[in-house]
Design a protein around this motif. Structure first.
Motif, PDB file in Angstrom:
ATOM      1  N   GLU A  62      40.897  20.236  35.401  1.00 19.31           N
ATOM      2  CA  GLU A  62      41.102  21.656  35.692  1.00 19.31           C
ATOM      3  C   GLU A  62      40.964  21.985  37.169  1.00 19.31           C
ATOM      4  OE1 GLU A  62      42.212  23.851  33.500  1.00 19.31           O
ATOM      5  OE2 GLU A  62      42.300  22.219  32.053  1.00 19.31           O
ATOM      6  N   TYR A  63      40.666  20.983  37.992  1.00 21.08           N
ATOM      7  CA  TYR A  63      40.478  21.223  39.414  1.00 21.08           C
ATOM      8  C   TYR A  63      41.780  21.663  40.071  1.00 21.08           C
ATOM      9  CZ  TYR A  63      35.723  19.467  40.184  1.00 21.08           C
ATOM     10  OH  TYR A  63      34.364  19.315  40.210  1.00 21.08           O
ATOM     11  N   GLY A  64      41.635  22.466  41.130  1.00 23.76           N
ATOM     12  CA  GLY A  64      42.789  22.827  41.941  1.00 23.76           C
ATOM     13  C   GLY A  64      43.054  21.773  43.008  1.00 23.76           C
ATOM     14  N   TRP A  65      44.149  21.967  43.751  1.00 25.92           N
ATOM     15  CA  TRP A  65      44.532  21.075  44.855  1.00 25.92           C
ATOM     16  C   TRP A  65      44.880  21.972  46.035  1.00 25.92           C
ATOM     17  CZ3 TRP A  65      45.203  15.647  43.897  1.00 25.92           C
ATOM     18  CH2 TRP A  65      45.034  15.270  42.554  1.00 25.92           C
ATOM     19  N   VAL A  66      44.162  21.829  47.150  1.00 24.10           N
ATOM     20  CA  VAL A  66      44.374  22.732  48.277  1.00 24.10           C
ATOM     21  C   VAL A  66      44.449  21.969  49.592  1.00 24.10           C
ATOM     22  CG1 VAL A  66      43.242  24.678  47.127  1.00 24.10           C
ATOM     23  CG2 VAL A  66      41.901  23.137  48.591  1.00 24.10           C
ATOM     24  N   VAL A  67      45.184  22.527  50.543  1.00 28.19           N
ATOM     25  CA  VAL A  67      45.229  22.016  51.912  1.00 28.19           C
ATOM     26  C   VAL A  67      43.976  22.483  52.634  1.00 28.19           C
ATOM     27  CG1 VAL A  67      46.451  22.097  54.107  1.00 28.19           C
ATOM     28  CG2 VAL A  67      47.745  21.963  51.967  1.00 28.19           C
ATOM     29  N   ALA A  68      43.240  21.540  53.206  1.00 27.53           N
ATOM     30  CA  ALA A  68      41.975  21.890  53.863  1.00 27.53           C
ATOM     31  C   ALA A  68      41.876  21.273  55.254  1.00 27.53           C
ATOM     32  CB  ALA A  68      40.802  21.442  53.002  1.00 27.53           C
ATOM     33  N   ALA A  98      54.367  16.997  49.266  1.00 26.22           N
ATOM     34  CA  ALA A  98      53.873  15.847  48.511  1.00 26.22           C
ATOM     35  C   ALA A  98      52.668  16.239  47.667  1.00 26.22           C
ATOM     36  CB  ALA A  98      53.508  14.712  49.461  1.00 26.22           C
ATOM     37  N   LEU A  99      51.815  17.109  48.202  1.00 30.87           N
ATOM     38  CA  LEU A  99      50.670  17.600  47.434  1.00 30.87           C
ATOM     39  C   LEU A  99      51.136  18.404  46.224  1.00 30.87           C
ATOM     40  CD1 LEU A  99      47.607  17.924  47.161  1.00 30.87           C
ATOM     41  CD2 LEU A  99      47.789  19.985  48.572  1.00 30.87           C
ATOM     42  N   ILE A 110      48.300  26.032  46.731  1.00 27.58           N
ATOM     43  CA  ILE A 110      47.717  24.932  47.498  1.00 27.58           C
ATOM     44  C   ILE A 110      47.205  25.394  48.863  1.00 27.58           C
ATOM     45  CG2 ILE A 110      49.295  23.320  46.377  1.00 27.58           C
ATOM     46  CD1 ILE A 110      50.695  22.994  49.093  1.00 27.58           C
ATOM     47  N   TRP A 111      47.499  26.631  49.248  1.00 27.51           N
ATOM     48  CA  TRP A 111      47.070  27.107  50.562  1.00 27.51           C
ATOM     49  C   TRP A 111      45.809  27.951  50.427  1.00 27.51           C
ATOM     50  CZ3 TRP A 111      49.203  24.604  54.311  1.00 27.51           C
ATOM     51  CH2 TRP A 111      50.490  24.076  54.134  1.00 27.51           C
ATOM     52  N   PRO A 112      44.852  27.761  51.327  1.00 24.93           N
ATOM     53  CA  PRO A 112      43.598  28.545  51.266  1.00 24.93           C
ATOM     54  C   PRO A 112      43.880  30.038  51.255  1.00 24.93           C
ATOM     55  CG  PRO A 112      43.434  26.775  52.883  1.00 24.93           C
ATOM     56  CD  PRO A 112      44.876  26.817  52.452  1.00 24.93           C
ATOM     57  N   GLY A 113      43.172  30.753  50.417  1.00 21.00           N
ATOM     58  CA  GLY A 113      43.320  32.199  50.335  1.00 21.00           C
ATOM     59  C   GLY A 113      44.389  32.656  49.366  1.00 21.00           C
ATOM     60  N   ARG A 114      45.279  31.748  48.950  1.00 22.62           N
ATOM     61  CA  ARG A 114      46.336  32.134  48.017  1.00 22.62           C
ATOM     62  C   ARG A 114      45.821  32.174  46.576  1.00 22.62           C
ATOM     63  NH1 ARG A 114      51.478  31.099  50.252  1.00 22.62           N
ATOM     64  NH2 ARG A 114      51.350  31.537  52.493  1.00 22.62           N
ATOM     65  N   GLY A 120      33.699  24.128  44.858  1.00 24.43           N
ATOM     66  CA  GLY A 120      33.748  22.689  44.623  1.00 24.43           C
ATOM     67  C   GLY A 120      34.750  22.242  43.584  1.00 24.43           C
ATOM     68  N   GLU A 121      35.508  23.167  43.020  1.00 25.46           N
ATOM     69  CA  GLU A 121      36.418  22.768  41.949  1.00 25.46           C
ATOM     70  C   GLU A 121      37.872  22.716  42.423  1.00 25.46           C
ATOM     71  OE1 GLU A 121      35.831  24.908  38.348  1.00 25.46           O
ATOM     72  OE2 GLU A 121      33.757  24.233  38.112  1.00 25.46           O
ATOM     73  N   ALA A 122      38.073  22.127  43.601  1.00 25.05           N
ATOM     74  CA  ALA A 122      39.415  21.896  44.117  1.00 25.05           C
ATOM     75  C   ALA A 122      39.382  20.641  44.979  1.00 25.05           C
ATOM     76  CB  ALA A 122      39.907  23.089  44.934  1.00 25.05           C
ATOM     77  N   TYR A 123      40.397  19.811  44.858  1.00 23.12           N
ATOM     78  CA  TYR A 123      40.514  18.633  45.714  1.00 23.12           C
ATOM     79  C   TYR A 123      41.024  19.074  47.077  1.00 23.12           C
ATOM     80  CZ  TYR A 123      40.163  16.295  41.198  1.00 23.12           C
ATOM     81  OH  TYR A 123      39.747  15.887  39.971  1.00 23.12           O
TER      82      TYR A 123
END
Length: 282
Positions: A62-68, A98-99, A110-114, A120-123
């Motif tokens: 259930e984790y998200g995937w974000v650009v960090a 690719a992400l 995948i973008w912060p704030g969106r 802690g529940e996002a890669y």
């Protein structure tokens, strides 16, 4: 329960000969045949990762995937190189795209704030390197451009094919929309050079198994498979899906001929290798 229309739609059923003729015409004139013969048709997953990464993702599904972190710009293009020495120049996607291909979530998340994930529940994607990976394709093994994605909270990288399949064209896009019927060839196995074990799905208005027969139309470059399903009346019905298999004998050895489904015009192989016919990203 399914809403089934089958080949007995309101505009009347087509004969198998008409289905074969339409499938072959679409295949040859749409550009799909050229992509199949000379293009990039992957037969494996477009991403690879260490087993420990796969296990963690499976546990935290259930984790998200974000650009960090800052990500490099993609090159203008790259090259696929097959083991037989043939090459193909291809456009490539960027690391954020690719992400998207790796993530099950929408691109805008995948973008912060969106989108907000619990702490802690996002890669966290913190970096990417342009590289290559080995991949099985319809034309054999190839070295293909890829992104190596690095995450702050995963125990290893993920490699994702960087070929922009949408830009170079896919078999599914070339064929375009096709009629949706409940009859479908789902797979086949070559028993010998002229004998195929064919698997299929169909719809039954009564919910009972039907006496279904597999049919084949052959040309020098194409074999088209379809189904003969007992007539169940005109128009849609509420019913259930059935499945089965049958053995057919070809008039000539299969050789390297492509095997198409009569209804969709797509290669039957598309069911077994999902990335073969469509772009392997969102």
């Amino acid at each position: 329960m399914l809403l089934l229309a089958g080949s007995s739609a309101l505009d009347g059923p087509r004969t198998f000969g008409e289905q074969v003729a339409q499938a072959i015409s679409t295949w040859r004139t749409s550009g799909a045949a050229e992509i199949w013969r000379r293009g990039f048709v992957p037969l494996e997953d477009l991403s690879t990762m260490p087993q420990k990464v796969r296990k963690q993702i499976g546990r935290d599904e259930e984790y998200g995937w974000v650009v960090a972190g800052s990500l490099p710009a993609p090159p203008a293009g790259a090259q696929i190189r097959w083991d037989d020495g043939s090459t193909m120049q291809v456009p490539v996607i960027g690391p954020s795209e690719a992400l998207v291909a790796v993530s099950p979530w929408p691109e805008e998340w995948i973008w912060p704030g969106r989108h907000t994930y619990p702490d802690g529940e996002a890669y966290q994607l913190t970096g990417a390197t342009f590289t290559t990976m080995r991949l099985k394709t319809l034309r054999g093994m190839a070295t293909v451009p890829a992104w190596r994605l690095r995450f702050s909270n995963l125990p290893g990288p993920i490699d994702q094919v960087a070929v922009d399949q949408e830009a170079i064209g896919t078999v599914e896009d070339a064929v375009g929309d096709f009629p949706l019927y409940d009859e479908e060839i789902t797979d086949f196995q070559v028993l010998d050079e002229r004998t195929l074990l064919v698997k299929y799905n169909y719809g039954s208005c009564s919910g009972e198994a039907l006496d279904v027969t597999v049919r084949a139309g052959e040309l020098p470059d194409v074999v088209v498979l379809g189904l003969a399903v007992p007539y169940q009346g005109a128009g849609p019905c509420a019913g259930t899906g059935g499945f089965g298999q049958d053995v057919i004998r070809l008039n000539q050895p299969l050789g390297d001929r492509v095997v198409l489904d009569a209804i969709s015009t797509l290669p039957v192989l598309c069911h077994r290798a999902h990335n073969a016919c469509r772009a392997g990203r969102g």
